[in-house]
Design a protein around this motif. Structure first.
Motif, PDB file in Angstrom:
ATOM      1  N   CYS A 143      -0.785   1.549  -9.310  1.00  0.00           N
ATOM      2  CA  CYS A 143      -1.624   0.385  -8.981  1.00  0.00           C
ATOM      3  C   CYS A 143      -2.901   0.282  -9.824  1.00  0.00           C
ATOM      4  O   CYS A 143      -3.729   1.191  -9.853  1.00  0.00           O
ATOM      5  N   LEU A 144      -3.056  -0.877 -10.450  1.00  0.00           N
ATOM      6  CA  LEU A 144      -4.252  -1.145 -11.243  1.00  0.00           C
ATOM      7  C   LEU A 144      -5.478  -1.299 -10.339  1.00  0.00           C
ATOM      8  O   LEU A 144      -6.594  -0.983 -10.735  1.00  0.00           O
ATOM      9  N   LEU A 147     -14.318 -10.998  -7.501  1.00  0.00           N
ATOM     10  CA  LEU A 147     -13.903 -10.180  -8.642  1.00  0.00           C
ATOM     11  C   LEU A 147     -13.652 -11.050  -9.869  1.00  0.00           C
ATOM     12  O   LEU A 147     -14.146 -10.781 -10.963  1.00  0.00           O
ATOM     13  N   GLY A 183      -3.077  -8.352  -5.220  1.00  0.00           N
ATOM     14  CA  GLY A 183      -4.350  -7.896  -4.676  1.00  0.00           C
ATOM     15  C   GLY A 183      -4.696  -8.420  -3.294  1.00  0.00           C
ATOM     16  O   GLY A 183      -5.693  -7.995  -2.703  1.00  0.00           O
ATOM     17  N   LEU A 219     -10.407  -0.590  -6.275  1.00  0.00           N
ATOM     18  CA  LEU A 219     -10.881  -1.746  -5.508  1.00  0.00           C
ATOM     19  C   LEU A 219     -10.309  -1.698  -4.080  1.00  0.00           C
ATOM     20  O   LEU A 219     -11.037  -1.902  -3.103  1.00  0.00           O
ATOM     21  N   ALA A 220      -9.012  -1.410  -3.985  1.00  0.00           N
ATOM     22  CA  ALA A 220      -8.372  -1.398  -2.661  1.00  0.00           C
ATOM     23  C   ALA A 220      -9.038  -0.367  -1.759  1.00  0.00           C
ATOM     24  O   ALA A 220      -9.371  -0.656  -0.605  1.00  0.00           O
ATOM     25  N   LEU A 236       9.974   6.819 -10.720  1.00  0.00           N
ATOM     26  CA  LEU A 236       8.773   6.050 -11.080  1.00  0.00           C
ATOM     27  C   LEU A 236       8.220   6.476 -12.444  1.00  0.00           C
ATOM     28  O   LEU A 236       7.611   5.677 -13.152  1.00  0.00           O
ATOM     29  N   MET A 288      -2.747   5.522   4.610  1.00  0.00           N
ATOM     30  CA  MET A 288      -1.944   4.938   3.524  1.00  0.00           C
ATOM     31  C   MET A 288      -0.649   5.722   3.366  1.00  0.00           C
ATOM     32  O   MET A 288       0.409   5.158   3.122  1.00  0.00           O
ATOM     33  N   ALA A 306       1.475   5.814  -2.150  1.00  0.00           N
ATOM     34  CA  ALA A 306       1.321   4.463  -1.594  1.00  0.00           C
ATOM     35  C   ALA A 306       0.854   3.461  -2.656  1.00  0.00           C
ATOM     36  O   ALA A 306       1.060   2.249  -2.515  1.00  0.00           O
ATOM     37  N   GLU A 337     -12.455  -1.613  -0.693  1.00  0.00           N
ATOM     38  CA  GLU A 337     -12.343  -2.684   0.306  1.00  0.00           C
ATOM     39  C   GLU A 337     -12.002  -2.103   1.667  1.00  0.00           C
ATOM     40  O   GLU A 337     -12.597  -2.464   2.678  1.00  0.00           O
ATOM     41  N   ILE A 364       9.041   4.264  -1.277  1.00  0.00           N
ATOM     42  CA  ILE A 364       7.883   5.150  -1.330  1.00  0.00           C
ATOM     43  C   ILE A 364       7.408   5.551   0.079  1.00  0.00           C
ATOM     44  O   ILE A 364       6.861   6.633   0.254  1.00  0.00           O
ATOM     45  N   PRO A 381       0.992  -6.807 -15.806  1.00  0.00           N
ATOM     46  CA  PRO A 381       1.935  -5.934 -16.513  1.00  0.00           C
ATOM     47  C   PRO A 381       3.098  -5.439 -15.637  1.00  0.00           C
ATOM     48  O   PRO A 381       3.865  -4.604 -16.091  1.00  0.00           O
ATOM     49  N   GLN A 382       3.260  -5.968 -14.412  1.00  0.00           N
ATOM     50  CA  GLN A 382       4.192  -5.334 -13.472  1.00  0.00           C
ATOM     51  C   GLN A 382       5.661  -5.531 -13.841  1.00  0.00           C
ATOM     52  O   GLN A 382       6.486  -4.673 -13.537  1.00  0.00           O
ATOM     53  N   VAL A 391       3.105  -0.983   1.544  1.00  0.00           N
ATOM     54  CA  VAL A 391       4.072  -1.429   0.521  1.00  0.00           C
ATOM     55  C   VAL A 391       5.176  -0.368   0.530  1.00  0.00           C
ATOM     56  O   VAL A 391       5.090   0.662  -0.120  1.00  0.00           O
ATOM     57  N   PRO A 398       3.652   4.903 -14.967  1.00  0.00           N
ATOM     58  CA  PRO A 398       2.927   3.898 -15.758  1.00  0.00           C
ATOM     59  C   PRO A 398       2.495   2.661 -14.971  1.00  0.00           C
ATOM     60  O   PRO A 398       1.499   2.032 -15.317  1.00  0.00           O
TER      61      PRO A 398
END
Ligand code: HEM
Length: 400
Positions: free
Chosen positions: A350-351, A146, A241, A355-356, A56, A281, A342, A359, A315, A80-81, A287, A347
């Motif tokens: 997760c952006l 958002l 998201g 937020l995650a 990664l 997580m 997780a 939430e 992961i 950007p993914q 994921v 680089p």
């Protein structure tokens, strides 16, 4: 002597059984050898913590720029993914400040209000199917808040997202080609939706105080983003998201419903909730994997991986690796130094992780405040999707 990649053991990562309970398979894979193969896709798989973390962090070897566009109904790489540094870094510099912890905190009151509004609709029934009733709509309402989009578009967004991720949900008889057609059509509709909204915003005299307006006025090296760049960011935010938070909420509540002692610990010690979210997580890792394309020959644990190979970085397996996490098989809400992956690492980490987390914490707090005692409906078994581990069917019951 290097292992021959042709002879590597195969593991099926796409069965429902694996998705329901992947931890035992992870253990087998880590023990088998550092590199294995995934059945069906035939991609190579890395499953040990050290290898996954290293891959990664080396995007110059393990690239994210790969031709997945067809599978996701997109017309260009998602930003950007699906691009590598240094181009990716410039977008992250622009986006990161808009997803800071402080900015995301402003969304908490509306997340709580939306969670309660959803709970109001089913609490008196004494039962619900958790995915449909709560885990799917909640992240979608947060996403609309958002970006600054109208809540009336909720049904449309859910339809478009399913069209990309689970085309068979609305039409169970679709074959592979049919599903692909629905994906492409849904992709087109997502582009058209955002094109219209962006045009409307650009016509407005005073910029609004939401993420979409911030992205529209943002600059890289003194230049504003062009409209396709904005579309490719919005497309990714929509895909990245929503299902991820849905899946995590489902995995967490399914675990707590099946493990009443752990659930009671949270009720008796609410201060443990953030640690519980983090540990679940790690343990559940909804994921489970991220894909990469090998840019130049590399050796991992004695296996030579050729340029052009598709590699799955598992992961979920890394997060349950004993060599990194003491007593990795114990779900410990007070685990110290819980440096799980997780949310990825390196680089492309997760952006939306702030937020995650918010939430998840807000939703789980509100849920347990209103519905503290719940369990899986007797005679029923939760059903997990392959890929991202969404709990597609989670029938819960509680005392009215
Ligand atoms: C619990 C929920 C979530 C999980 C488990 C999760 C997981 C991940 C993972 C594993 C990656 C790394 C992908 C890779 O390396 O290829 C990632 C990237 C990303 N996530 Fe999340 N995510 C979550 C929620 C969110 C949310 C709420 C948003 C935004 C609204 C978001 C936006 C993104 C974006 C834009 C990227 C790509 C970053 C880049 O390539 O630089 N995610 N996420």
């Amino acid at each position: 002597m290097a292992d021959d990649p042709e002879d590597l053991p195969h593991f099926n990562l796409f069965s429902e059984e694996f998705s329901r309970c992947p931890q035992a398979v992870y253990r087998e894979m880590r023990a088998a050898c550092p590199v294995t193969r995934a059945a069906i896709t035939e991609s190579l798989v890395l499953s040990r913590y050290e290898d996954v973390a290293w891959a990664l962090r080396h995007p110059e070897i393990f690239s994210s720029a790969m031709d997945l566009q067809v599978a996701l109904g997109t017309e260009r790489p998602m930003i950007p993914q699906q691009i590598d540094p240094p181009a990716q870094t410039r977008y992250r510099k622009l986006l990161d400040p808009h997803f800071s912890r402080r900015k995301m905190e402003a969304l908490i009151p509306s997340i709580r209000a939306n969670a309660n509004a959803l709970i109001d609709t089913f609490i008196d029934a004494g039962e619900c199917e958790f995915d449909e009733a709560f885990a799917i709509p909640l992240p979608c309402t947060a996403f609309l808040d958002l970006l600054g989009l109208p809540q009336e578009d909720l049904a449309l967004f859910l339809e478009l997202k399913d069209g990309i991720i689970r085309p068979q949900k609305a039409q169970p008889d679709l074959d592979f080609e049919g599903a692909q057609r629905v994906r492409v059509e849904s992709g087109r509709r997502i582009y058209r939706y955002f094109e219209r909204i962006i045009e409307e915003r650009l016509r407005e005299k005073t910029p609004r105080e939401d993420l979409l307006s911030s992205i529209l006025s943002a600059e890289i090296d003194g230049e504003k983003l062009i409209s396709t760049e904005i579309l490719d960011i919005c497309f990714l935010l929509l895909l990245a998201g929503l299902d991820t938070v849905t899946a995590t909420l489902g995995c967490n509540i399914a675990y707590l419903a099946a493990n009443p002692d752990q659930r009671r610990r949270i009720l008796e010690h609410p201060e443990l909730l953030p640690g519980a979210v983090e540990e679940l997580m790690r343990w559940e890792t909804p994921v489970t994997a991220v894909p990469r394309l090998v840019k130049r020959e590399v050796e991992v644990g004695g296996t030579v991986i050729a340029e052009g190979e598709l590699v799955t970085l598992l992961i979920g397996a890394a997060n349950t690796d004993e060599s990194h996490f003491p007593e990795a098989d114990r779900v410990d809400f007070e685990r110290e130094r819980n440096i799980h992956m997780a949310f990825g690492a390196g680089p492309h980490r997760c952006l939306g992780s702030h937020l995650a987390r918010m939430e998840l914490c807000a939703a789980m707090e509100e849920w347990h405040r209103r519905i503290p005692e719940y369990h899986i409906k007797s005679g029923e078994t939760p059903r997990y999707s392959p890929g991202i581990r969404e709990v597609l069917y989670l029938p819960l019951v509680w005392e009215r």
